[in-house]
Design a protein around this motif. Structure first.
Motif, PDB file in Angstrom:
ATOM      1  N   ILE A 190       9.835   2.544  -3.203  1.00 32.87           N
ATOM      2  CA  ILE A 190       8.943   1.672  -2.421  1.00 32.87           C
ATOM      3  C   ILE A 190       7.817   2.526  -1.829  1.00 32.87           C
ATOM      4  CG2 ILE A 190       8.812   0.258  -0.334  1.00 32.87           C
ATOM      5  CD1 ILE A 190      11.675  -0.653  -0.960  1.00 32.87           C
ATOM      6  N   TYR A 191       8.228   3.664  -1.309  1.00 29.20           N
ATOM      7  CA  TYR A 191       7.275   4.600  -0.719  1.00 29.20           C
ATOM      8  C   TYR A 191       6.235   5.044  -1.748  1.00 29.20           C
ATOM      9  CZ  TYR A 191       5.830   8.329   2.405  1.00 29.20           C
ATOM     10  OH  TYR A 191       5.103   9.130   3.242  1.00 29.20           O
ATOM     11  N   ARG A 192       6.707   5.413  -2.926  1.00 31.64           N
ATOM     12  CA  ARG A 192       5.802   5.896  -3.967  1.00 31.64           C
ATOM     13  C   ARG A 192       4.852   4.804  -4.447  1.00 31.64           C
ATOM     14  NH1 ARG A 192       8.322   8.859  -9.051  1.00 31.64           N
ATOM     15  NH2 ARG A 192      10.041   7.752  -8.054  1.00 31.64           N
ATOM     16  N   ALA A 231       3.783   2.226  -2.781  1.00 27.92           N
ATOM     17  CA  ALA A 231       2.777   2.009  -1.723  1.00 27.92           C
ATOM     18  C   ALA A 231       1.717   3.106  -1.765  1.00 27.92           C
ATOM     19  CB  ALA A 231       3.458   1.968  -0.357  1.00 27.92           C
ATOM     20  N   ALA A 232       2.166   4.344  -1.966  1.00 29.75           N
ATOM     21  CA  ALA A 232       1.225   5.475  -1.988  1.00 29.75           C
ATOM     22  C   ALA A 232       0.265   5.378  -3.173  1.00 29.75           C
ATOM     23  CB  ALA A 232       2.002   6.793  -2.025  1.00 29.75           C
ATOM     24  N   ARG A 233       0.796   4.991  -4.327  1.00 23.98           N
ATOM     25  CA  ARG A 233      -0.056   4.908  -5.528  1.00 23.98           C
ATOM     26  C   ARG A 233      -1.077   3.772  -5.405  1.00 23.98           C
ATOM     27  NH1 ARG A 233       2.572   8.957  -6.086  1.00 23.98           N
ATOM     28  NH2 ARG A 233       0.846   9.459  -4.711  1.00 23.98           N
ATOM     29  N   LEU A 234      -0.657   2.634  -4.810  1.00 22.63           N
ATOM     30  CA  LEU A 234      -1.601   1.528  -4.582  1.00 22.63           C
ATOM     31  C   LEU A 234      -2.718   1.975  -3.649  1.00 22.63           C
ATOM     32  CD1 LEU A 234       1.004  -1.343  -4.253  1.00 22.63           C
ATOM     33  CD2 LEU A 234      -0.894  -1.354  -5.875  1.00 22.63           C
ATOM     34  N   ASP A 235      -2.346   2.748  -2.645  1.00 26.40           N
ATOM     35  CA  ASP A 235      -3.329   3.265  -1.703  1.00 26.40           C
ATOM     36  C   ASP A 235      -4.356   4.162  -2.409  1.00 26.40           C
ATOM     37  OD1 ASP A 235      -3.973   3.102   1.051  1.00 26.40           O
ATOM     38  OD2 ASP A 235      -3.418   5.205   1.283  1.00 26.40           O
ATOM     39  N   ASP A 236      -3.894   4.919  -3.388  1.00 28.84           N
ATOM     40  CA  ASP A 236      -4.800   5.801  -4.138  1.00 28.84           C
ATOM     41  C   ASP A 236      -5.914   5.014  -4.825  1.00 28.84           C
ATOM     42  OD1 ASP A 236      -3.268   7.984  -3.462  1.00 28.84           O
ATOM     43  OD2 ASP A 236      -2.198   8.091  -5.370  1.00 28.84           O
ATOM     44  N   VAL A 237      -5.556   3.851  -5.387  1.00 25.32           N
ATOM     45  CA  VAL A 237      -6.562   3.040  -6.091  1.00 25.32           C
ATOM     46  C   VAL A 237      -7.734   2.742  -5.160  1.00 25.32           C
ATOM     47  CG1 VAL A 237      -7.044   0.775  -7.102  1.00 25.32           C
ATOM     48  CG2 VAL A 237      -4.891   1.937  -7.652  1.00 25.32           C
ATOM     49  N   VAL A 238      -7.415   2.239  -3.980  1.00 27.36           N
ATOM     50  CA  VAL A 238      -8.463   1.859  -3.032  1.00 27.36           C
ATOM     51  C   VAL A 238      -9.237   3.096  -2.569  1.00 27.36           C
ATOM     52  CG1 VAL A 238      -8.939   0.635  -0.885  1.00 27.36           C
ATOM     53  CG2 VAL A 238      -7.022  -0.077  -2.305  1.00 27.36           C
ATOM     54  N   ASP A 239      -8.523   4.190  -2.351  1.00 29.06           N
ATOM     55  CA  ASP A 239      -9.189   5.426  -1.921  1.00 29.06           C
ATOM     56  C   ASP A 239     -10.255   5.867  -2.927  1.00 29.06           C
ATOM     57  OD1 ASP A 239      -7.730   5.582   0.363  1.00 29.06           O
ATOM     58  OD2 ASP A 239      -6.449   7.242  -0.265  1.00 29.06           O
ATOM     59  N   HIS A 240      -9.927   5.800  -4.213  1.00 29.33           N
ATOM     60  CA  HIS A 240     -10.890   6.255  -5.234  1.00 29.33           C
ATOM     61  C   HIS A 240     -12.077   5.303  -5.332  1.00 29.33           C
ATOM     62  CE1 HIS A 240      -8.682   9.710  -6.533  1.00 29.33           C
ATOM     63  NE2 HIS A 240      -7.602   9.002  -6.782  1.00 29.33           N
ATOM     64  N   MET A 241     -11.843   4.003  -5.219  1.00 25.89           N
ATOM     65  CA  MET A 241     -12.977   3.060  -5.267  1.00 25.89           C
ATOM     66  C   MET A 241     -13.880   3.272  -4.053  1.00 25.89           C
ATOM     67  SD  MET A 241     -11.549  -0.447  -6.987  1.00 25.89           S
ATOM     68  CE  MET A 241     -10.605  -0.973  -5.546  1.00 25.89           C
ATOM     69  N   ASP A 242     -13.256   3.471  -2.895  1.00 25.44           N
ATOM     70  CA  ASP A 242     -14.029   3.732  -1.674  1.00 25.44           C
ATOM     71  C   ASP A 242     -14.837   5.024  -1.807  1.00 25.44           C
ATOM     72  OD1 ASP A 242     -14.775   3.413   1.107  1.00 25.44           O
ATOM     73  OD2 ASP A 242     -13.307   4.977   1.575  1.00 25.44           O
ATOM     74  N   ALA A 243     -14.215   6.056  -2.372  1.00 21.86           N
ATOM     75  CA  ALA A 243     -14.921   7.336  -2.531  1.00 21.86           C
ATOM     76  C   ALA A 243     -16.107   7.187  -3.483  1.00 21.86           C
ATOM     77  CB  ALA A 243     -13.957   8.409  -3.043  1.00 21.86           C
ATOM     78  N   ALA A 244     -15.936   6.426  -4.565  1.00 26.66           N
ATOM     79  CA  ALA A 244     -17.017   6.229  -5.537  1.00 26.66           C
ATOM     80  C   ALA A 244     -18.225   5.587  -4.864  1.00 26.66           C
ATOM     81  CB  ALA A 244     -16.530   5.353  -6.699  1.00 26.66           C
ATOM     82  N   VAL A 245     -17.969   4.536  -4.133  1.00 25.71           N
ATOM     83  CA  VAL A 245     -19.029   3.773  -3.464  1.00 25.71           C
ATOM     84  C   VAL A 245     -19.678   4.621  -2.370  1.00 25.71           C
ATOM     85  CG1 VAL A 245     -19.264   1.860  -1.838  1.00 25.71           C
ATOM     86  CG2 VAL A 245     -18.129   1.494  -4.043  1.00 25.71           C
ATOM     87  N   ASP A 246     -18.853   5.345  -1.653  1.00 22.56           N
ATOM     88  CA  ASP A 246     -19.342   6.187  -0.563  1.00 22.56           C
ATOM     89  C   ASP A 246     -20.230   7.316  -1.097  1.00 22.56           C
ATOM     90  OD1 ASP A 246     -19.491   6.813   2.125  1.00 22.56           O
ATOM     91  OD2 ASP A 246     -17.792   8.194   2.036  1.00 22.56           O
ATOM     92  N   LEU A 247     -19.784   7.979  -2.162  1.00 19.24           N
ATOM     93  CA  LEU A 247     -20.565   9.082  -2.728  1.00 19.24           C
ATOM     94  C   LEU A 247     -21.883   8.577  -3.311  1.00 19.24           C
ATOM     95  CD1 LEU A 247     -17.705  11.139  -4.430  1.00 19.24           C
ATOM     96  CD2 LEU A 247     -19.059  11.840  -2.452  1.00 19.24           C
ATOM     97  N   VAL A 278       5.971   1.156 -11.050  1.00 20.04           N
ATOM     98  CA  VAL A 278       6.712  -0.095 -11.280  1.00 20.04           C
ATOM     99  C   VAL A 278       7.680   0.075 -12.446  1.00 20.04           C
ATOM    100  CG1 VAL A 278       6.495  -2.504 -12.040  1.00 20.04           C
ATOM    101  CG2 VAL A 278       4.905  -1.581 -10.324  1.00 20.04           C
ATOM    102  N   HIS A 279       7.187   0.699 -13.506  1.00 15.81           N
ATOM    103  CA  HIS A 279       8.033   0.892 -14.684  1.00 15.81           C
ATOM    104  C   HIS A 279       9.224   1.785 -14.369  1.00 15.81           C
ATOM    105  CE1 HIS A 279       8.867   0.668 -18.907  1.00 15.81           C
ATOM    106  NE2 HIS A 279       9.040   1.969 -18.952  1.00 15.81           N
ATOM    107  N   SER A 280       8.987   2.782 -13.554  1.00 14.02           N
ATOM    108  CA  SER A 280      10.059   3.691 -13.181  1.00 14.02           C
ATOM    109  C   SER A 280      11.151   2.947 -12.394  1.00 14.02           C
ATOM    110  CB  SER A 280       9.455   4.849 -12.388  1.00 14.02           C
ATOM    111  OG  SER A 280      10.393   5.501 -11.617  1.00 14.02           O
ATOM    112  N   ILE A 281      10.750   1.978 -11.580  1.00 12.41           N
ATOM    113  CA  ILE A 281      11.727   1.132 -10.873  1.00 12.41           C
ATOM    114  C   ILE A 281      12.517   0.305 -11.893  1.00 12.41           C
ATOM    115  CG2 ILE A 281      11.972  -0.884  -9.359  1.00 12.41           C
ATOM    116  CD1 ILE A 281       9.526   0.250  -7.774  1.00 12.41           C
ATOM    117  N   ALA A 282      11.791  -0.265 -12.860  1.00 14.28           N
ATOM    118  CA  ALA A 282      12.442  -1.091 -13.871  1.00 14.28           C
ATOM    119  C   ALA A 282      13.463  -0.279 -14.662  1.00 14.28           C
ATOM    120  CB  ALA A 282      11.393  -1.695 -14.809  1.00 14.28           C
TER     121      ALA A 282
END
Lengths: 206, 206, 206
Positions: free
Chosen positions: C79-81, C83-99, C198-202
């Motif tokens: 669950i922790y992992r 959540a962390a990976r989903l957070d990465d997606v938003v971080d990279h989109m934010d960084a792209a727009v910010d840069l 997700v696949h790793s959970i499955a």
């Protein structure tokens, strides 16, 4: 007496051995690429890409076999991680070759051949370790050696950077060559991550 | 009543405490480096590299102790991951100092000293957290603060990038400085990953 | 008969669904940004940053809920992992727009819109998968499709690099655009890492 892990793991060890052999083939192709005249690069890059696809298929086969297996030789997530890390090695070698071709980088600095030689040593150790995964505790020497190679690769990489920035090349050329050199450095790191994944299995089994 | 984790974990907590202290030393060296005249950089970089070797040895000692331990205070893989993440912090600081020396980057922009100050705060919190690993649930404040520092470091990093690209420097100089600044940003991220590894242990123990 | 995972996991699935919707909003904003005149970029980047903060809060809510939950639908670390990976997606989109805003990059190459379109497809699949996490084995098609999108994104990325280095732009401009393009490529990779989590959970549940 330890219970042998071989019967339940035979298919996994076979698939990991196949990926190890794939990686060996990829490194040979990389060394050929580094020495080849520019005219041959497109074809060699295509062969590397075919090999990368084969590695993807082998990784997929491991995951499918994981899906279908009731008993596994190690924790499912460790098998998953090892397969993913092995895949990274091939991805970085493929990216290096692809970028060098795409960018038409011209002659590669001599240090790139040294990077390829170190990757070759790491690949040989990795390919030799895969059929022995049933006894991960006996792979300590493999883990130590791959870590040493990664340290050497770091030194070679830093010297290459120093050479790239010595003022003889223009900025765009430096950027292109640095992308290639960075991917080969990432491949060396990826071999270390494979070794760490194996070591982490050995630690759990201790 | 919770059963104390201290007896089985004493040696681990000792080794993690040692690494925490190492990192504290590394950050002090980094701040000295950032302020030092160029003539002193080679010697300071050599001292950082010696410290990085010491950190490698301490990481190795943790993994060896893991190999020999029948009972561990946390899951083996969590101990392994925490050690690996701590090692990353030192690796990135060493790479920053090494690249700045190798590239002969000249005077560093003022923002680099701010990066070093933030790393110093993260290092102090990390060094203080290591001896308290036996009660990971009580380290929530540490985790929250390191995450805040990483956010601050992000802001400083973006401002530094903006300054690097303002047109006053030529492209090769920008590339060199960006490599250094990127490594310090990676060190800030690595401190967050350490905190996340600790938090992940706390979550499991909940 | 499998025991339903829904009762114990309801709150988690709700929070993951919320993050999935957040990511969908982020991708829409990204597409708007890519098409927008430069004058609108600062405001759009501010909206992306607000969305990134909301995503951080949702991630934090998942971790807090994890802290308080005695029974969880999957292993805590999975669950922790995720959540962390989903957070990465938003971080990279934010960084792209910010840069892109920070660097005042001017008009973006056409391939960036293609990157954004691919991210949009990955986001839709991800948002649709989150409410179905209770049955991870049924998400194989999601995992396969996101992996295919990541392969397409790789091709688009390589073509973009080739265009950036074709000699029409000066080195500083190439560096700036490459930073933006690299962050979008990292966002595509991050979607794949979410799917792998997700696949790793499955795989574990098999």
């Amino acid at each position: 007496m330890r219970i042998s892990r071989k019967p339940t793991g035979a298919k996994f060890f076979e698939l990991f051995t196949e990926i190890g052999a794939n990686i060996g083939g990829g490194v040979e192709l990389l060394r050929e690429f580094v020495q080849a005249p520019e005219a041959d690069r497109v074809e060699l890059a295509a062969r590397m890409h075919a090999l990368e696809n084969a590695a993807d298929d082998a990784t997929h086969a491991i995951i499918e076999h994981l899906d279908r297996s009731f008993v596994t030789p190690f924790d499912r997530e460790d098998i998953y991680r090892l397969a993913a890390r092995l895949d990274d090695v091939v991805d970085h070698m493929d990216a290096a070759v692809d970028l060098a071709t795409l960018y038409r980088v011209g002659e590669l600095p001599g240090g790139v051949a040294v990077q390829a030689d170190l990757l070759c040593r790491a690949a040989q150790l990795t390919a030799a370790a895969m059929p022995r995964l049933a006894e991960p505790q006996e792979l300590t020497a493999y883990w130590v050696e791959v870590n040493q190679i990664e340290n050497e690769a770091d030194q070679v990489y830093r010297r290459l950077l120093s050479e790239l920035f010595n003022g003889e090349r223009d900025a765009l050329e430096v950027m292109k060559l640095k992308d290639v050199v960075d991917q080969l450095e990432a491949a060396a790191d990826a071999f270390e991550h494979v070794a760490n994944a194996v070591h982490s299995i050995a630690v759990k089994e201790a």
